[in-house]
Design a protein around this motif. Structure first.
Motif, PDB file in Angstrom:
ATOM      1  N   UNK A 199       0.810  -1.224   0.000  1.00 29.82           N
ATOM      2  CA  UNK A 199       0.000   0.000   0.000  1.00 29.82           C
ATOM      3  C   UNK A 199       0.845   1.275   0.000  1.00 29.82           C
ATOM      4  N   UNK A 200       2.156   1.150   0.194  1.00 28.86           N
ATOM      5  CA  UNK A 200       2.983   2.328   0.429  1.00 28.86           C
ATOM      6  C   UNK A 200       2.944   3.337  -0.708  1.00 28.86           C
ATOM      7  N   UNK A 201       3.001   2.865  -1.956  1.00 30.90           N
ATOM      8  CA  UNK A 201       3.028   3.837  -3.058  1.00 30.90           C
ATOM      9  C   UNK A 201       1.694   4.568  -3.179  1.00 30.90           C
ATOM     10  N   UNK A 202       0.586   3.898  -2.816  1.00 30.05           N
ATOM     11  CA  UNK A 202      -0.711   4.569  -2.856  1.00 30.05           C
ATOM     12  C   UNK A 202      -0.763   5.704  -1.842  1.00 30.05           C
ATOM     13  N   UNK A 203      -0.154   5.484  -0.688  1.00 30.55           N
ATOM     14  CA  UNK A 203      -0.164   6.496   0.359  1.00 30.55           C
ATOM     15  C   UNK A 203       0.731   7.679   0.017  1.00 30.55           C
ATOM     16  N   UNK A 204       1.611   7.494  -0.964  1.00 29.82           N
ATOM     17  CA  UNK A 204       2.495   8.587  -1.387  1.00 29.82           C
ATOM     18  C   UNK A 204       1.924   9.393  -2.546  1.00 29.82           C
ATOM     19  N   UNK A 205       0.791   8.974  -3.094  1.00 34.67           N
ATOM     20  CA  UNK A 205       0.205   9.668  -4.244  1.00 34.67           C
ATOM     21  C   UNK A 205      -0.133  11.119  -3.902  1.00 34.67           C
ATOM     22  N   UNK A 206       0.094  11.965  -4.894  1.00 38.28           N
ATOM     23  CA  UNK A 206      -0.266  13.378  -4.783  1.00 38.28           C
ATOM     24  C   UNK A 206      -0.976  13.796  -6.066  1.00 38.28           C
ATOM     25  N   UNK A 207      -2.135  14.386  -5.931  1.00 39.68           N
ATOM     26  CA  UNK A 207      -2.888  14.873  -7.088  1.00 39.68           C
ATOM     27  C   UNK A 207      -2.867  16.400  -7.043  1.00 39.68           C
ATOM     28  N   UNK A 208      -2.256  17.052  -8.028  1.00 34.92           N
ATOM     29  CA  UNK A 208      -2.181  18.522  -8.018  1.00 34.92           C
ATOM     30  C   UNK A 208      -3.553  19.166  -7.853  1.00 34.92           C
ATOM     31  N   UNK A 209      -3.616  20.133  -6.946  1.00 35.15           N
ATOM     32  CA  UNK A 209      -4.877  20.815  -6.680  1.00 35.15           C
ATOM     33  C   UNK A 209      -5.720  20.145  -5.624  1.00 35.15           C
ATOM     34  N   UNK A 210      -5.305  18.938  -5.208  1.00 35.39           N
ATOM     35  CA  UNK A 210      -6.049  18.183  -4.197  1.00 35.39           C
ATOM     36  C   UNK A 210      -5.057  17.608  -3.191  1.00 35.39           C
ATOM     37  N   UNK A 211      -4.648  18.413  -2.203  1.00 30.12           N
ATOM     38  CA  UNK A 211      -3.685  17.927  -1.217  1.00 30.12           C
ATOM     39  C   UNK A 211      -4.265  16.802  -0.375  1.00 30.12           C
ATOM     40  N   UNK A 212      -3.396  15.894   0.038  1.00 27.24           N
ATOM     41  CA  UNK A 212      -3.834  14.805   0.902  1.00 27.24           C
ATOM     42  C   UNK A 212      -4.406  15.343   2.209  1.00 27.24           C
ATOM     43  N   UNK A 213      -5.483  14.741   2.706  1.00 30.18           N
ATOM     44  CA  UNK A 213      -5.903  15.074   4.082  1.00 30.18           C
ATOM     45  C   UNK A 213      -4.882  14.511   5.063  1.00 30.18           C
ATOM     46  N   UNK A 214      -4.835  15.055   6.238  1.00 32.64           N
ATOM     47  CA  UNK A 214      -3.803  14.674   7.215  1.00 32.64           C
ATOM     48  C   UNK A 214      -3.832  13.194   7.556  1.00 32.64           C
ATOM     49  N   UNK A 215      -5.026  12.614   7.620  1.00 33.33           N
ATOM     50  CA  UNK A 215      -5.149  11.235   8.058  1.00 33.33           C
ATOM     51  C   UNK A 215      -4.822  10.222   6.969  1.00 33.33           C
ATOM     52  N   UNK A 216      -4.745  10.680   5.713  1.00 31.61           N
ATOM     53  CA  UNK A 216      -4.709   9.753   4.578  1.00 31.61           C
ATOM     54  C   UNK A 216      -3.557   8.752   4.670  1.00 31.61           C
ATOM     55  N   UNK A 217      -2.352   9.217   4.951  1.00 31.94           N
ATOM     56  CA  UNK A 217      -1.189   8.335   5.002  1.00 31.94           C
ATOM     57  C   UNK A 217      -0.872   7.868   6.424  1.00 31.94           C
ATOM     58  N   UNK A 218      -1.736   8.216   7.378  1.00 30.29           N
ATOM     59  CA  UNK A 218      -1.522   7.859   8.771  1.00 30.29           C
ATOM     60  C   UNK A 218      -2.026   6.447   9.021  1.00 30.29           C
ATOM     61  N   UNK A 219      -1.140   5.555   9.444  1.00 26.92           N
ATOM     62  CA  UNK A 219      -1.538   4.179   9.690  1.00 26.92           C
ATOM     63  C   UNK A 219      -2.403   4.040  10.942  1.00 26.92           C
ATOM     64  N   UNK A 220      -2.384   5.045  11.783  1.00 31.56           N
ATOM     65  CA  UNK A 220      -3.214   5.044  12.999  1.00 31.56           C
ATOM     66  C   UNK A 220      -4.327   6.084  12.873  1.00 31.56           C
ATOM     67  N   UNK A 221      -4.956   6.106  11.706  1.00 30.54           N
ATOM     68  CA  UNK A 221      -5.958   7.138  11.427  1.00 30.54           C
ATOM     69  C   UNK A 221      -7.182   7.004  12.333  1.00 30.54           C
TER      70      UNK A 221
END
Length: 221
Positions: A199-221
């Motif tokens: 899942x690691x590469x999915x959690x690193x995805x960035x879409x211009x104009x749509x920043x990741x929410x803080x919890x997105x890559x947090x394993x303890x969301x």
């Protein structure tokens, strides 16, 4: 070189990415703005869709067909069980998320909130957003029903069914459209999937104009 032509918030691309990573097949990720219908892209897949996987001299399209190919050509680790009935259940749930969940939820929420802007097709349709927000509650409840009976969505072993579901939900989670408080059991399931190396590469995805929410890559969301 092995390549996967994909778009970061395409759930079908994500399903293939998870399968490749779980099987430790290395590929170069090539972002494809498939809606622009580039002539080179259409030569690779006249259907005009992602993902497209190039493995050696073979070019393959359609996420379901690609995942089945990977399972046959690279059977370890297995993402489909051995028995016919168990395989049926995995395929049934994969189809549920690829078809029903995508049409009723992902296309309504990610499609309206992200792709309309990215593709330049106007503003979100509030009726579609409302319908998607309502439908996801039904699907989360169905997942709860399945996980009440099993360790994973299709049985007691992780399978392609879990990747198909996680691919859809991860796109929605990128735009904070999943109410993880609705079902503790679904949240725990997603935490297990999210913690896998695949899942690691999915959690690193960035879409211009749509920043990741803080919890997105947090394993303890």
């Amino acid at each position: 070189m092995n390549r996967l032509y994909h778009y970061p918030l395409s759930p079908f691309s994500r399903k293939v990415r998870l399968s490749l990573a779980e099987k430790k097949i290395e590929v170069e990720l090539v972002e494809e703005r498939y809606w622009e219908q580039d002539s080179d892209f259409l030569r690779r897949n006249p259907a005009g869709k992602v993902p497209i996987l190039k493995l050696g001299n073979r070019t393959m399209a359609d996420s379901a067909a690609i995942c089945e190919y990977l399972e046959e050509a690279h059977p370890t680790p297995a993402l489909l069980p051995k028995g016919a009935e168990a395989r049926y259940e995995v395929r049934r749930i994969v189809a549920w998320f690829d078809d029903k969940f995508y049409k009723e939820v992902t296309s309504m929420l990610v499609g309206e909130r992200v792709f309309r802007k990215v593709m330049g097709t106007g503003y979100p349709d509030s009726a579609n957003v409302k319908a998607g927000s309502k439908a996801i509650r039904y699907h989360l409840d169905y997942m709860t029903h399945l996980l009440d009976q099993r360790r994973w969505l299709a049985g007691n072993e992780m399978s392609l069914a879990d990747f198909a579901a996680a691919a859809q939900l991860s796109c929605l989670d990128y735009i904070s459209d999943v109410d993880w408080n609705r079902s503790e059991i679904v949240k725990d399931w997603y935490a297990k999937i999210k913690s896998r190396p695949a899942f690691r590469t999915l959690l690193a995805d960035q879409v211009p104009g749509f920043p990741q929410p803080r919890h997105y890559a947090d394993l303890d969301f």
